[in-house]
Structure formats: structure tokens, C-alpha cells
Design a protein around this motif. Structure first.
Motif, PDB file in Angstrom:
ATOM      1  N   GLY A  51       0.747  -1.242   0.000  1.00 59.17           N
ATOM      2  CA  GLY A  51       0.000   0.000   0.000  1.00 59.17           C
ATOM      3  C   GLY A  51       0.781   1.297   0.000  1.00 59.17           C
ATOM      4  O   GLY A  51       0.202   2.360   0.223  1.00 59.17           O
ATOM      5  N   ALA A  52       2.085   1.249  -0.243  1.00 59.96           N
ATOM      6  CA  ALA A  52       2.845   2.501  -0.326  1.00 59.96           C
ATOM      7  C   ALA A  52       2.271   3.363  -1.444  1.00 59.96           C
ATOM      8  O   ALA A  52       1.890   2.860  -2.500  1.00 59.96           O
ATOM      9  CB  ALA A  52       4.326   2.225  -0.574  1.00 59.96           C
ATOM     10  N   SER A  53       2.211   4.657  -1.199  1.00 64.24           N
ATOM     11  CA  SER A  53       1.654   5.560  -2.208  1.00 64.24           C
ATOM     12  C   SER A  53       2.645   5.839  -3.337  1.00 64.24           C
ATOM     13  O   SER A  53       2.251   6.217  -4.437  1.00 64.24           O
ATOM     14  CB  SER A  53       1.243   6.884  -1.551  1.00 64.24           C
ATOM     15  OG  SER A  53       2.358   7.511  -0.941  1.00 64.24           O
ATOM     16  N   GLU A  54       3.923   5.640  -3.049  1.00 59.45           N
ATOM     17  CA  GLU A  54       4.976   5.855  -4.045  1.00 59.45           C
ATOM     18  C   GLU A  54       6.171   4.993  -3.667  1.00 59.45           C
ATOM     19  O   GLU A  54       6.486   4.857  -2.485  1.00 59.45           O
ATOM     20  CB  GLU A  54       5.389   7.326  -4.037  1.00 59.45           C
ATOM     21  CG  GLU A  54       6.504   7.694  -4.986  1.00 59.45           C
ATOM     22  CD  GLU A  54       6.914   9.152  -4.824  1.00 59.45           C
ATOM     23  OE1 GLU A  54       8.126   9.404  -4.713  1.00 59.45           O
ATOM     24  OE2 GLU A  54       6.023  10.014  -4.802  1.00 59.45           O
ATOM     25  N   GLY A  55       6.813   4.408  -4.647  1.00 60.96           N
ATOM     26  CA  GLY A  55       8.006   3.599  -4.398  1.00 60.96           C
ATOM     27  C   GLY A  55       9.141   4.005  -5.320  1.00 60.96           C
ATOM     28  O   GLY A  55       8.941   4.142  -6.530  1.00 60.96           O
ATOM     29  N   THR A  56      10.310   4.216  -4.736  1.00 59.92           N
ATOM     30  CA  THR A  56      11.462   4.691  -5.502  1.00 59.92           C
ATOM     31  C   THR A  56      12.696   3.883  -5.144  1.00 59.92           C
ATOM     32  O   THR A  56      12.944   3.621  -3.966  1.00 59.92           O
ATOM     33  CB  THR A  56      11.731   6.176  -5.184  1.00 59.92           C
ATOM     34  OG1 THR A  56      10.554   6.930  -5.454  1.00 59.92           O
ATOM     35  CG2 THR A  56      12.887   6.718  -6.006  1.00 59.92           C
ATOM     36  N   LEU A  57      13.466   3.490  -6.137  1.00 53.26           N
ATOM     37  CA  LEU A  57      14.766   2.889  -5.893  1.00 53.26           C
ATOM     38  C   LEU A  57      15.822   3.904  -6.288  1.00 53.26           C
ATOM     39  O   LEU A  57      15.816   4.416  -7.404  1.00 53.26           O
ATOM     40  CB  LEU A  57      14.969   1.597  -6.685  1.00 53.26           C
ATOM     41  CG  LEU A  57      16.192   0.809  -6.184  1.00 53.26           C
ATOM     42  CD1 LEU A  57      15.890  -0.663  -6.102  1.00 53.26           C
ATOM     43  CD2 LEU A  57      17.397   1.077  -7.030  1.00 53.26           C
ATOM     44  N   ILE A  58      16.701   4.228  -5.332  1.00 53.02           N
ATOM     45  CA  ILE A  58      17.747   5.228  -5.533  1.00 53.02           C
ATOM     46  C   ILE A  58      19.097   4.521  -5.470  1.00 53.02           C
ATOM     47  O   ILE A  58      19.358   3.784  -4.521  1.00 53.02           O
ATOM     48  CB  ILE A  58      17.682   6.309  -4.446  1.00 53.02           C
ATOM     49  CG1 ILE A  58      16.288   6.951  -4.403  1.00 53.02           C
ATOM     50  CG2 ILE A  58      18.771   7.356  -4.658  1.00 53.02           C
ATOM     51  CD1 ILE A  58      16.019   7.747  -3.153  1.00 53.02           C
ATOM     52  N   ASP A  59      19.926   4.753  -6.472  1.00 50.02           N
ATOM     53  CA  ASP A  59      21.249   4.138  -6.469  1.00 50.02           C
ATOM     54  C   ASP A  59      22.210   5.025  -7.261  1.00 50.02           C
ATOM     55  O   ASP A  59      21.794   5.727  -8.186  1.00 50.02           O
ATOM     56  CB  ASP A  59      21.196   2.738  -7.084  1.00 50.02           C
ATOM     57  CG  ASP A  59      22.314   1.844  -6.584  1.00 50.02           C
ATOM     58  OD1 ASP A  59      22.015   0.905  -5.820  1.00 50.02           O
ATOM     59  OD2 ASP A  59      23.482   2.086  -6.944  1.00 50.02           O
ATOM     60  N   ALA A  60      23.458   4.990  -6.879  1.00 48.60           N
ATOM     61  CA  ALA A  60      24.475   5.787  -7.573  1.00 48.60           C
ATOM     62  C   ALA A  60      25.079   5.055  -8.757  1.00 48.60           C
ATOM     63  O   ALA A  60      25.802   5.657  -9.558  1.00 48.60           O
ATOM     64  CB  ALA A  60      25.590   6.171  -6.600  1.00 48.60           C
ATOM     65  N   TRP A  61      24.794   3.762  -8.880  1.00 45.28           N
ATOM     66  CA  TRP A  61      25.423   2.953  -9.910  1.00 45.28           C
ATOM     67  C   TRP A  61      24.854   3.293 -11.278  1.00 45.28           C
ATOM     68  O   TRP A  61      23.682   3.049 -11.558  1.00 45.28           O
ATOM     69  CB  TRP A  61      25.212   1.491  -9.591  1.00 45.28           C
ATOM     70  CG  TRP A  61      26.059   0.535 -10.365  1.00 45.28           C
ATOM     71  CD1 TRP A  61      27.175   0.810 -11.092  1.00 45.28           C
ATOM     72  CD2 TRP A  61      25.844  -0.866 -10.481  1.00 45.28           C
ATOM     73  NE1 TRP A  61      27.678  -0.331 -11.648  1.00 45.28           N
ATOM     74  CE2 TRP A  61      26.885  -1.388 -11.288  1.00 45.28           C
ATOM     75  CE3 TRP A  61      24.891  -1.740  -9.978  1.00 45.28           C
ATOM     76  CZ2 TRP A  61      26.977  -2.730 -11.602  1.00 45.28           C
ATOM     77  CZ3 TRP A  61      24.990  -3.081 -10.300  1.00 45.28           C
ATOM     78  CH2 TRP A  61      26.030  -3.570 -11.093  1.00 45.28           C
TER      79      TRP A  61
END
Length: 123
Positions: A51-61
Motif C-alpha cells: 500500500g505505499a503511495s509511491e516507491g522509488t529505488l535510488i542508487d548511484a550505480w
């Protein structure tokens, strides 16, 4: 440790993890920082499932063929799971990081901080 015990522990850990996501994610924003490497344990889809309203994957690669392949694998995984996540390439140590990465209600960051020279600046 034998395989049976390992499987039992893995199952128990998975249950704890799912319970946390179920309790904390509904209606909240979620980011996984540094999750590209361990894509098999990707958490954005789990957050979205709960139920998350937004999902983000953050990575420097980024910037090489192997990184491109990993980002493509992530997008393919999300497509199979019918997840509309956001991908952000950002350096955790850069001054501009919050501007690019954004802010979130819940942040998952596992196996990343020990790579950072100045942890206090990041946290």
C-alpha cells in the motif's frame, strides 16, 4: 548450520519483513537507497504491494553496461509484478542529493552506509 535451519530462519525473517511493510507502508512514500545491487531482495515492489503511495529505488550505480543491465532487470521485474516504481540515479554523498532523490516517509537502506566515508553527513 544445516540447510533446514537456514531455510527456517530465512522464512522467519521474510515474515518479519512482510509484517513491517504491512504496518508501515500503507499510504506512505517509500525509497530503497542502494537497492540496485541486491535486486533479488528488492523492496520497492514489497512496499507497493503493502500500500505505499509511491516507491522509488535510488542508487548511484550508473554509466556502464553492467549498471544499465541492472536497471533494465529492475524495470523488467517491476513490469512482471505490475509495479510502477521510480528509478533515481543519485550519489548519496553529493550536496545536491536531497534535491534529486527527494524525501520519503520510509527509507530502506541496507548494506550501504559502511561504504560512505562520512556517515553523519549522509544520515
Amino acid at each position: 548450520m544445516n540447510d533446514k535451519i537456514r531455510r527456517q530462519q530465512a522464512k522467519q525473517a521474510k515474515g518479519y519483513r512482510a509484517a513491517w511493510f504491512k504496518k508501515h507502508c500503507p499510504g506512505k512514500t517509500f525509497a530503497d537507497v542502494g537497492g540496485l545491487w541486491g535486486i533479488e531482495a528488492e523492496t520497492v515492489s514489497l512496499a507497493m504491494k503493502h500500500g505505499a503511495s509511491e516507491g522509488t529505488l535510488i542508487d548511484a550505480w550508473a554509466g556502464d553496461a553492467e549498471a544499465d543491465l541492472m536497471w533494465d532487470r529492475l524495470r523488467a521485474l517491476w513490469k512482471r509484478k505490475n509495479v510502477e516504481g521510480k528509478c533515481v540515479v543519485a550519489d548519496l554523498e553529493a550536496d545536491w542529493y536531497p534535491t534529486v532523490a527527494g524525501t520519503y516517509d520510509n527509507v530502506f537502506c541496507c548494506g550501504v552506509l559502511y561504504h560512505v566515508p562520512n556517515i553523519l553527513n549522509v544520515v
